[in-house]
Design an enzyme around this catalytic site. Sequence first.
Site, PDB file in Angstrom:
ATOM      1  N   LYS A  22       1.105  -0.959   0.137  1.00 50.64           N
ATOM      2  CA  LYS A  22       0.061  -0.066  -0.048  1.00 50.64           C
ATOM      3  C   LYS A  22       0.853   1.238  -0.072  1.00 50.64           C
ATOM      4  O   LYS A  22       1.685   1.141   0.779  1.00 50.64           O
ATOM      5  CB  LYS A  22      -0.808   0.062   1.094  1.00 50.64           C
ATOM      6  CG  LYS A  22      -1.583   1.294   1.423  1.00 50.64           C
ATOM      7  CD  LYS A  22      -2.512   1.211   2.636  1.00 50.64           C
ATOM      8  CE  LYS A  22      -1.742   1.912   3.632  1.00 50.64           C
ATOM      9  NZ  LYS A  22      -2.168   2.668   4.730  1.00 50.64           N
ATOM     10  N   ASP A  50      -3.619   4.293  -1.784  1.00 50.17           N
ATOM     11  CA  ASP A  50      -4.400   4.537  -0.761  1.00 50.17           C
ATOM     12  C   ASP A  50      -4.643   6.110  -1.074  1.00 50.17           C
ATOM     13  O   ASP A  50      -3.944   6.769   0.097  1.00 50.17           O
ATOM     14  CB  ASP A  50      -3.983   4.001   0.526  1.00 50.17           C
ATOM     15  CG  ASP A  50      -5.075   4.464   1.706  1.00 50.17           C
ATOM     16  OD1 ASP A  50      -6.077   4.534   1.328  1.00 50.17           O
ATOM     17  OD2 ASP A  50      -4.474   4.202   2.797  1.00 50.17           O
ATOM     18  N   LYS A  52      -7.578   7.920  -1.226  1.00 49.18           N
ATOM     19  CA  LYS A  52      -8.541   8.396  -0.517  1.00 49.18           C
ATOM     20  C   LYS A  52      -9.227   9.720  -1.367  1.00 49.18           C
ATOM     21  O   LYS A  52      -9.514  10.699  -1.075  1.00 49.18           O
ATOM     22  CB  LYS A  52      -8.510   8.921   0.805  1.00 49.18           C
ATOM     23  CG  LYS A  52      -8.021   7.790   1.633  1.00 49.18           C
ATOM     24  CD  LYS A  52      -7.557   8.245   3.228  1.00 49.18           C
ATOM     25  CE  LYS A  52      -6.874   7.475   4.119  1.00 49.18           C
ATOM     26  NZ  LYS A  52      -5.738   6.398   3.616  1.00 49.18           N
ATOM     27  N   ASP A  55     -14.031  13.626  -4.485  1.00 44.32           N
ATOM     28  CA  ASP A  55     -14.459  14.956  -5.497  1.00 44.32           C
ATOM     29  C   ASP A  55     -15.854  14.419  -6.172  1.00 44.32           C
ATOM     30  O   ASP A  55     -16.469  13.404  -5.743  1.00 44.32           O
ATOM     31  CB  ASP A  55     -13.241  14.913  -6.394  1.00 44.32           C
ATOM     32  CG  ASP A  55     -13.210  16.368  -6.853  1.00 44.32           C
ATOM     33  OD1 ASP A  55     -14.050  16.956  -7.462  1.00 44.32           O
ATOM     34  OD2 ASP A  55     -12.097  16.596  -7.211  1.00 44.32           O
ATOM     35  N   ASN A  58     -17.399  12.207 -11.487  1.00 42.49           N
ATOM     36  CA  ASN A  58     -16.863  12.156 -13.079  1.00 42.49           C
ATOM     37  C   ASN A  58     -15.095  12.163 -12.662  1.00 42.49           C
ATOM     38  O   ASN A  58     -14.285  11.636 -13.383  1.00 42.49           O
ATOM     39  CB  ASN A  58     -17.057  13.161 -13.739  1.00 42.49           C
ATOM     40  CG  ASN A  58     -16.550  13.070 -15.096  1.00 42.49           C
ATOM     41  OD1 ASN A  58     -16.803  12.058 -15.676  1.00 42.49           O
ATOM     42  ND2 ASN A  58     -15.951  13.930 -15.773  1.00 42.49           N
TER      43      ASN A  58
END
Length: 78
Positions: A22, A50, A52, A55, A58
Amino acid sequence: MPDLAGAKKLVTRLGDSVLFYKIGLELATSPHYFELLRWLLDEGKKVFTDLKLYDIPNTVELAAEQAAALGASYITVH
Protein backbone atom coordinates in the site's frame (compact mmCIF):
# COMPACT_ATOMS: atom_id res chain seq x y z
CA MET A 1 6.98 5.04 5.08
CA PRO A 2 7.56 8.73 4.32
CA ASP A 3 10.40 8.53 1.80
CA LEU A 4 11.42 6.65 -1.34
CA ALA A 5 14.77 5.36 -0.09
CA GLY A 6 13.25 3.90 3.08
CA ALA A 7 10.39 2.31 1.16
CA LYS A 8 12.72 0.66 -1.36
CA LYS A 9 15.00 -0.55 1.43
CA LEU A 10 12.08 -2.15 3.26
CA VAL A 11 10.67 -3.80 0.13
CA THR A 12 14.10 -5.18 -0.76
CA ARG A 13 14.56 -6.49 2.78
CA LEU A 14 11.17 -8.22 2.77
CA GLY A 15 11.84 -9.77 -0.64
CA ASP A 16 9.40 -12.42 -1.82
CA SER A 17 7.70 -12.71 1.58
CA VAL A 18 5.42 -9.77 0.65
CA LEU A 19 3.64 -9.43 -2.70
CA PHE A 20 1.21 -6.58 -2.04
CA TYR A 21 2.07 -3.04 -0.93
CA LYS A 22 0.00 0.00 0.00
CA ILE A 23 1.32 3.43 -0.91
CA GLY A 24 -0.27 5.91 1.48
CA LEU A 25 -0.73 9.64 1.64
CA GLU A 26 2.73 10.42 3.02
CA LEU A 27 4.34 9.27 -0.19
CA ALA A 28 1.41 10.40 -2.35
CA THR A 29 2.33 13.98 -1.53
CA SER A 30 6.02 13.47 -2.26
CA PRO A 31 7.68 13.86 -5.64
CA HIS A 32 8.55 10.14 -5.62
CA TYR A 33 5.09 8.60 -5.52
CA PHE A 34 4.94 7.50 -9.14
CA GLU A 35 8.56 6.43 -9.12
CA LEU A 36 7.83 4.07 -6.22
CA LEU A 37 4.65 2.80 -7.87
CA ARG A 38 6.52 1.96 -11.09
CA TRP A 39 9.43 0.42 -9.17
CA LEU A 40 7.10 -1.84 -7.16
CA LEU A 41 5.34 -2.99 -10.32
CA ASP A 42 8.69 -3.63 -12.02
CA GLU A 43 9.64 -5.74 -9.00
CA GLY A 44 6.55 -7.88 -9.61
CA LYS A 45 4.59 -6.48 -6.67
CA LYS A 46 0.93 -5.50 -6.58
CA VAL A 47 0.02 -2.02 -5.39
CA PHE A 48 -2.88 -0.53 -3.45
CA THR A 49 -2.94 3.23 -4.00
CA ASP A 50 -4.42 4.60 -0.79
CA LEU A 51 -5.26 8.05 -2.14
CA LYS A 52 -8.68 8.44 -0.53
CA LEU A 53 -10.18 10.09 -3.60
CA TYR A 54 -13.06 12.40 -2.81
CA ASP A 55 -14.43 14.70 -5.47
CA ILE A 56 -17.28 14.89 -7.94
CA PRO A 57 -18.05 11.44 -9.40
CA ASN A 58 -16.67 12.14 -12.87
CA THR A 59 -13.33 13.36 -11.48
CA VAL A 60 -13.01 10.35 -9.16
CA GLU A 61 -13.84 8.00 -12.03
CA LEU A 62 -11.16 9.52 -14.27
CA ALA A 63 -8.56 9.53 -11.49
CA ALA A 64 -9.33 5.87 -10.72
CA GLU A 65 -8.96 5.01 -14.39
CA GLN A 66 -5.56 6.74 -14.43
CA ALA A 67 -4.43 4.79 -11.36
CA ALA A 68 -5.57 1.54 -12.97
CA ALA A 69 -3.72 2.43 -16.18
CA LEU A 70 -0.57 2.94 -14.10
CA GLY A 71 -0.96 -0.58 -12.71
CA ALA A 72 -2.65 -0.06 -9.35
CA SER A 73 -4.67 -3.07 -8.20
CA TYR A 74 -6.82 -1.13 -5.72
CA ILE A 75 -7.59 2.50 -4.90
CA THR A 76 -9.41 4.09 -1.96
CA VAL A 77 -12.47 6.17 -2.81
CA HIS A 78 -14.50 8.13 -0.26
